[in-house]
Design a protein around this motif. Structure first.
Motif, PDB file in Angstrom:
ATOM      1  N   PHE A 146      50.370 -51.281 -21.496  1.00 16.84           N
ATOM      2  CA  PHE A 146      50.331 -51.199 -22.957  1.00 16.84           C
ATOM      3  C   PHE A 146      50.734 -52.527 -23.590  1.00 16.84           C
ATOM      4  O   PHE A 146      50.072 -53.027 -24.501  1.00 16.84           O
ATOM      5  N   LYS A 147      51.786 -53.118 -23.078  1.00 18.68           N
ATOM      6  CA  LYS A 147      52.257 -54.407 -23.591  1.00 18.68           C
ATOM      7  C   LYS A 147      51.175 -55.478 -23.409  1.00 18.68           C
ATOM      8  O   LYS A 147      50.873 -56.234 -24.342  1.00 18.68           O
ATOM      9  N   ALA A 148      50.567 -55.518 -22.238  1.00 23.65           N
ATOM     10  CA  ALA A 148      49.509 -56.492 -21.975  1.00 23.65           C
ATOM     11  C   ALA A 148      48.311 -56.257 -22.901  1.00 23.65           C
ATOM     12  O   ALA A 148      47.720 -57.204 -23.418  1.00 23.65           O
ATOM     13  N   TYR A 149      47.980 -55.010 -23.130  1.00 26.03           N
ATOM     14  CA  TYR A 149      46.884 -54.657 -24.034  1.00 26.03           C
ATOM     15  C   TYR A 149      47.163 -55.174 -25.437  1.00 26.03           C
ATOM     16  O   TYR A 149      46.308 -55.803 -26.065  1.00 26.03           O
ATOM     17  N   LEU A 150      48.358 -54.927 -25.958  1.00 27.95           N
ATOM     18  CA  LEU A 150      48.718 -55.390 -27.297  1.00 27.95           C
ATOM     19  C   LEU A 150      48.694 -56.907 -27.400  1.00 27.95           C
ATOM     20  O   LEU A 150      48.176 -57.462 -28.370  1.00 27.95           O
ATOM     21  N   LYS A 198      44.919 -57.981 -27.270  1.00 28.15           N
ATOM     22  CA  LYS A 198      44.116 -57.560 -28.418  1.00 28.15           C
ATOM     23  C   LYS A 198      44.578 -58.198 -29.737  1.00 28.15           C
ATOM     24  O   LYS A 198      43.783 -58.402 -30.631  1.00 28.15           O
ATOM     25  N   HIS A 199      45.844 -58.501 -29.832  1.00 27.85           N
ATOM     26  CA  HIS A 199      46.397 -58.975 -31.113  1.00 27.85           C
ATOM     27  C   HIS A 199      47.031 -60.355 -31.004  1.00 27.85           C
ATOM     28  O   HIS A 199      48.075 -60.605 -31.599  1.00 27.85           O
ATOM     29  N   ARG A 200      46.384 -61.229 -30.283  1.00 27.14           N
ATOM     30  CA  ARG A 200      46.888 -62.614 -30.179  1.00 27.14           C
ATOM     31  C   ARG A 200      46.838 -63.278 -31.546  1.00 27.14           C
ATOM     32  O   ARG A 200      45.893 -63.113 -32.294  1.00 27.14           O
ATOM     33  N   ALA A 201      47.860 -64.049 -31.816  1.00 24.47           N
ATOM     34  CA  ALA A 201      47.933 -64.746 -33.126  1.00 24.47           C
ATOM     35  C   ALA A 201      46.975 -65.904 -33.185  1.00 24.47           C
ATOM     36  O   ALA A 201      46.537 -66.480 -32.278  1.00 24.47           O
ATOM     37  N   ARG A 222      41.977 -45.359 -25.343  1.00 23.73           N
ATOM     38  CA  ARG A 222      42.831 -44.457 -24.561  1.00 23.73           C
ATOM     39  C   ARG A 222      43.421 -45.227 -23.389  1.00 23.73           C
ATOM     40  O   ARG A 222      42.762 -46.066 -22.790  1.00 23.73           O
ATOM     41  N   MET A 223      44.671 -44.924 -23.108  1.00 24.30           N
ATOM     42  CA  MET A 223      45.310 -45.541 -21.947  1.00 24.30           C
ATOM     43  C   MET A 223      46.411 -44.620 -21.442  1.00 24.30           C
ATOM     44  O   MET A 223      46.879 -43.747 -22.176  1.00 24.30           O
ATOM     45  N   GLY A 224      46.796 -44.822 -20.229  1.00 24.68           N
ATOM     46  CA  GLY A 224      47.860 -44.023 -19.631  1.00 24.68           C
ATOM     47  C   GLY A 224      49.235 -44.432 -20.154  1.00 24.68           C
ATOM     48  O   GLY A 224      49.374 -45.376 -20.931  1.00 24.68           O
ATOM     49  N   ALA A 225      50.234 -43.709 -19.714  1.00 28.95           N
ATOM     50  CA  ALA A 225      51.611 -43.962 -20.138  1.00 28.95           C
ATOM     51  C   ALA A 225      52.246 -45.016 -19.224  1.00 28.95           C
ATOM     52  O   ALA A 225      53.124 -44.729 -18.416  1.00 28.95           O
TER      53      ALA A 225
END
Length: 142
Positions: A132-136, A139-142, A124-127
């Motif tokens: 959100f961009k930093a989270y992605l 979490k999903h580094r290549a 869960r995260m705020g708007a």
């Protein structure tokens, strides 16, 4: 199946949006579904005479727990309308409705079945777009 030159058959449109985040002003779920139902109705020789909508109602919820669908069933019980048109990417998204209406449970595509077997995982995260961009990115580094 087109019925060109024949009197259109009356139908009822049913719309459902599962998540409250996809309901309300600026959201397109209801409008997109309505447009798809209208497009199909016109192409197939139907005329939509009534609409029912369940906003923020899960597909896993029993039909009796869905106010729009319950009202739809009450509407068709007292008149000659026997066609319900819904928009969905796959009937497996509406297993309860399909089973109730046609008497069988739709097959679930393999890719959908595989995802249903995965453990539920979410954060869960705020708007906040930057968070959100930093989270992605993290979490999903290549």
């Amino acid at each position: 199946m087109s019925r060109k030159g024949k009197e259109p058959i009356e139908a009822i449109g049913y719309l459902r949006t599962s998540s409250a985040t996809n309901v309300g002003e600026g959201k397109d779920s209801e409008a997109r579904q309505r447009k798809a139902v209208e497009r199909h109705a016109k192409a197939a020789g139907f005329v939509v005479v009534d609409w029912f909508y369940d906003a923020a109602v899960s597909g896993a919820d029993a039909i009796e727990a869905r106010p729009g669908f319950a009202a739809l069933l009450a509407r068709i019980a007292g008149n000659g309308v026997r066609t319900i048109i819904v928009e969905t990417a796959n009937p497996a998204k509406f297993p309860v409705e399909v089973q109730k209406v046609v008497g069988w449970e739709p097959d679930v595509p393999a890719n959908m079945l595989a995802s249903l077997r995965l453990p539920e995982d979410y954060d869960r995260m705020g708007a906040d777009y930057e968070k959100f961009k930093a989270y992605l990115l993290e979490k999903h580094r290549a």
